[in-house]
Write an enzyme that holds these catalytic residues in place. Structure first.
Site, PDB file in Angstrom:
ATOM      1  N   CYS A  84       0.864  -1.183   0.000  1.00  0.00           N
ATOM      2  CA  CYS A  84       0.000   0.000   0.000  1.00  0.00           C
ATOM      3  C   CYS A  84       0.901   1.234   0.000  1.00  0.00           C
ATOM      4  O   CYS A  84       1.517   1.565   1.024  1.00  0.00           O
ATOM      5  CB  CYS A  84      -0.912  -0.013   1.223  1.00  0.00           C
ATOM      6  SG  CYS A  84      -2.225   1.185   1.129  1.00  0.00           S
ATOM      7  N   CYS A 175      -6.337   2.846  -1.460  1.00  0.00           N
ATOM      8  CA  CYS A 175      -5.773   2.468  -0.163  1.00  0.00           C
ATOM      9  C   CYS A 175      -6.172   1.025   0.077  1.00  0.00           C
ATOM     10  O   CYS A 175      -7.371   0.703   0.107  1.00  0.00           O
ATOM     11  CB  CYS A 175      -6.283   3.370   0.947  1.00  0.00           C
ATOM     12  SG  CYS A 175      -5.590   2.859   2.528  1.00  0.00           S
ATOM     13  N   GLN A 283     -16.243  -0.720  16.279  1.00  0.00           N
ATOM     14  CA  GLN A 283     -14.945  -1.337  15.942  1.00  0.00           C
ATOM     15  C   GLN A 283     -14.693  -1.181  14.439  1.00  0.00           C
ATOM     16  O   GLN A 283     -15.595  -1.415  13.642  1.00  0.00           O
ATOM     17  CB  GLN A 283     -14.958  -2.817  16.303  1.00  0.00           C
ATOM     18  CG  GLN A 283     -15.117  -3.111  17.788  1.00  0.00           C
ATOM     19  CD  GLN A 283     -13.880  -2.807  18.611  1.00  0.00           C
ATOM     20  OE1 GLN A 283     -12.815  -2.488  18.083  1.00  0.00           O
ATOM     21  NE2 GLN A 283     -14.021  -2.876  19.906  1.00  0.00           N
ATOM     22  N   CYS A 408      -7.570  -2.260  24.087  1.00  0.00           N
ATOM     23  CA  CYS A 408      -6.905  -1.938  22.815  1.00  0.00           C
ATOM     24  C   CYS A 408      -5.508  -1.397  23.083  1.00  0.00           C
ATOM     25  O   CYS A 408      -4.888  -0.810  22.195  1.00  0.00           O
ATOM     26  CB  CYS A 408      -7.742  -0.966  21.988  1.00  0.00           C
ATOM     27  SG  CYS A 408      -8.154   0.539  22.861  1.00  0.00           S
TER      28      CYS A 408
HETATM   29  C1  LIG Z   1     -13.200   1.068  22.808  1.00  0.00           C
HETATM   30  S1  LIG Z   1     -14.828   1.731  22.729  1.00  0.00           S
HETATM   31  C2  LIG Z   1     -15.798   0.286  23.026  1.00  0.00           C
HETATM   32  C3  LIG Z   1     -17.227   0.347  22.572  1.00  0.00           C
HETATM   33  C4  LIG Z   1     -17.977  -0.980  22.505  1.00  0.00           C
HETATM   34  N1  LIG Z   1     -17.741  -1.836  23.645  1.00  0.00           N
HETATM   35  C5  LIG Z   1     -17.662  -1.713  21.202  1.00  0.00           C
HETATM   36  O1  LIG Z   1     -17.025  -2.762  21.227  1.00  0.00           O
HETATM   37  O2  LIG Z   1     -18.065  -1.204  20.153  1.00  0.00           O
HETATM   38  C6  LIG Z   1     -14.868   2.655  24.201  1.00  0.00           C
HETATM   39  C7  LIG Z   1     -16.194   3.353  24.493  1.00  0.00           C
HETATM   40  O3  LIG Z   1     -16.103   3.997  25.764  1.00  0.00           O
HETATM   41  C8  LIG Z   1     -16.786   5.225  25.718  1.00  0.00           C
HETATM   42  N2  LIG Z   1     -16.244   6.020  26.835  1.00  0.00           N
HETATM   43  C9  LIG Z   1     -15.097   6.754  26.861  1.00  0.00           C
HETATM   44  N3  LIG Z   1     -14.908   7.276  28.081  1.00  0.00           N
HETATM   45  C10 LIG Z   1     -15.944   6.871  28.863  1.00  0.00           C
HETATM   46  C11 LIG Z   1     -16.281   7.075  30.228  1.00  0.00           C
HETATM   47  N4  LIG Z   1     -15.511   7.823  31.030  1.00  0.00           N
HETATM   48  N5  LIG Z   1     -17.385   6.501  30.699  1.00  0.00           N
HETATM   49  C12 LIG Z   1     -18.176   5.727  29.904  1.00  0.00           C
HETATM   50  N6  LIG Z   1     -17.908   5.508  28.588  1.00  0.00           N
HETATM   51  C13 LIG Z   1     -16.803   6.063  28.071  1.00  0.00           C
HETATM   52  C14 LIG Z   1     -16.523   5.730  24.321  1.00  0.00           C
HETATM   53  O4  LIG Z   1     -17.476   6.677  23.921  1.00  0.00           O
HETATM   54  C15 LIG Z   1     -16.590   4.425  23.499  1.00  0.00           C
HETATM   55  O5  LIG Z   1     -17.888   4.193  23.029  1.00  0.00           O
END
Ligand SMILES: C[S@@+](CC[C@H](N)C(=O)[O-])C[C@H]1O[C@@H](n2cnc3c(N)ncnc32)[C@H](O)[C@@H]1O
Length: 461
Positions: A84, A175, A283, A408
């Site tokens: 890429c 891409c 995701q 992550c």
């Molecule tokens: C890595 S994502 C995971 C979302 C979901 N579990 C998924 O697999 O699609 C992290 C999530 O945490 C939320 N988030 C970030 N800070 C937060 C907080 N202090 N309290 C609650 N949620 C939060 C974000 O908006 C996001 O949707």
């Protein structure tokens, strides 16, 4: 390095802007190459083990320096050809593409192990084999491109920033992280901008219009959703679904997003029909999200009776996939529009044993405990920064028998894991899942268990 008196001097720190030729020895967390210049450690972006590169120092600290590759002088023996490439430069979204896929997997597996052992001081857990990606290329369901002036007055460009240049955009035609329809959607917007003569936004001159384009894709529905981000301006009707206006400089204040086409992105995942708004997290690798959630469900060990908390639930995906195997599920998420999506997704899929709360995990867990009662299983899926010490305390107050931590970033999982272990949990199993081939990003799932008083560990919840 020897001083004039014969005594051993500290290694000399290279200066910012200085160019040095170095051999790359290994890869650090985050994916940069590690080199030594006169005994001084230098982290080099854009370089892989075995490479000899000319690197420019971008930051010089007391104990290490950071640099970027300006020239590959000799490729390492394990390098594979870049696939890429944009304007002669490797795709910034695929910094590990020169590393054979098997080596990428081995690196990720080793980095999870090292983070937990070295940063977390943990052992005694089972590190399971990394789940490899279903597709090594064309897996991303979301990509963001920038508008800018092309090189040497080549007109408007739409693509990625050139290496080390905030002011130069390299045009992207294909891409290989995006699907073919996703590429075609981006190219159509560029064509429109050129035909209509709409100028890119120039942050230095604070003039112009077009800032970014976000292309999302429902992999299972075939829907492509485009969102154009511009400075305030009168525009000929753009061929996009959503339009966001940003006022002011350096990022600016995001105004509301207007819908021209489809407002929601539709996707199918683990047999669920999902819809999501543009501000909600999802995701970026749909196919691997299914593998990730399967590991999380296995670790949750549900029998159909448990109360599950899905903290950081986004549009509800993990909780919705677990609900048929649980007694009841409670999702908590800070972004209110994601909670609206989550509730709609539950209704659409006729899942009735799930409730959602829009709240910050820091302040929302105690009210959730009061309303729902103590959970048997807590699932946590935080952003890269992991959990603050206060949120770890709130999680501990849940007194769940099992905690399934979807991470992550192993370097923030490790200290959180150490805090949970310190508080009486055991780290049982960890499994990395490769969501992001060609990049150093690492996803993994970790299972913590608390032995119930009077019960042997490892039993039913
Ligand atoms: C890595 S994502 C995971 C979302 C979901 N579990 C998924 O697999 O699609 C992290 C999530 O945490 C939320 N988030 C970030 N800070 C937060 C907080 N202090 N309290 C609650 N949620 C939060 C974000 O908006 C996001 O949707």
């Amino acid at each position: 390095m020897e001083s004039a008196t014969g005594s051993t001097a500290a290694p000399r720190a290279p200066r910012r802007g200085e160019r040095i030729d170095v051999e790359i020895e290994s890869l650090a967390f985050g994916g940069r190459g590690v080199a030594r210049a006169d005994g001084f450690v230098v982290f080099v972006a854009g370089a892989l083990p075995g490479d000899r590169v000319r690197a420019e120092i971008t930051k010089s600290k007391k104990r290490f320096a950071e640099a970027r590759t300006v020239e590959l002088l000799r490729a390492g023996a394990d390098r594979v050809p870049d696939r890429c490439v944009h304007g002669g430069e490797p795709c910034p979204g695929a910094p590990w593409q020169g590393l054979a896929y098997e080596s990428q997997l081995a690196q990720k597996q080793a980095q999870v192990d090292e983070a937990l052992r070295r940063l977390g001081g943990l052992d005694g857990f089972e590190l399971e084999e990394i789940v490899p990606a279903v597709a090594e290329w064309r897996y991303r369901n979301k990509l963001e491109y920038s508008f800018g002036a092309g090189d040497e007055g080549a007109g408007l460009a739409l693509g990625f920033h050139a290496r080390g240049r905030w002011d130069l955009i390299v045009d992207v035609d294909d891409c290989k992280l995006a699907s073919e329809p996703g590429n075609a959607a981006r190219n159509a917007v560029r064509e429109w901008a050129r035909l209509e003569g709409v100028p890119p936004y120039d942050a230095r001159a604070r003039a112009g219009t077009l800032r970014n384009l976000v292309v999302r894709e429902g992999r299972r529905t075939g829907q492509i959703q485009t969102r154009l981000v511009t400075a305030p301006a009168k525009l000929p009707r753009p061929p996009v679904d959503l339009h966001t206006v940003i006022e002011g400089d350096s990022g600016g204040t995001e105004g509301p997003t207007g819908a021209i086409g489809e407002e929601l992105l539709r996707e199918e995942l683990c047999g669920l029909r999902l819809a999501m708004s543009h501000g909600a997290f999802f995701q970026t690798n749909t196919e691997m999200a299914e593998r990730l959630y399967a590991v999380a469900a296995e670790y949750a060990g549900l029998s159909g009776r448990e109360r599950v908390f899905d903290l950081y639930c986004g549009i509800g995906t993990i909780g919705l996939t677990m609900a048929p195997r649980a007694g009841e599920v409670w999702g908590l998420e800070i972004v209110p529009e994601a909670i609206v999506d989550a509730e709609r997704n539950a209704r659409r899929n006729k899942i009735e044993n799930i409730r959602f709360l829009a709240a910050n995990a820091r302040t929302g867990v105690r009210p959730l405990l009061e309303e729902a009662g103590k959970p048997d299983v807590v699932v946590i899926d935080p952003p890269r920064a992991g959990l603050s010490a206060k949120i770890v305390r709130r999680v501990l107050e849940c007194e769940a028998r099992r905690i399934v931590y979807v991470s992550c970033n192993p370097t923030t999982l490790a200290p959180n894991a150490a805090q949970l272990v310190e508080a009486g949990y055991s780290l049982r199993r960890v499994r990395p899942v490769d969501m992001f081939p060609q990049t150093p990003h690492i996803e993994c799932v970790a299972l913590f268990e608390k032995a119930a008083p009077g019960r042997a560990s490892g039993g039913e919840v």
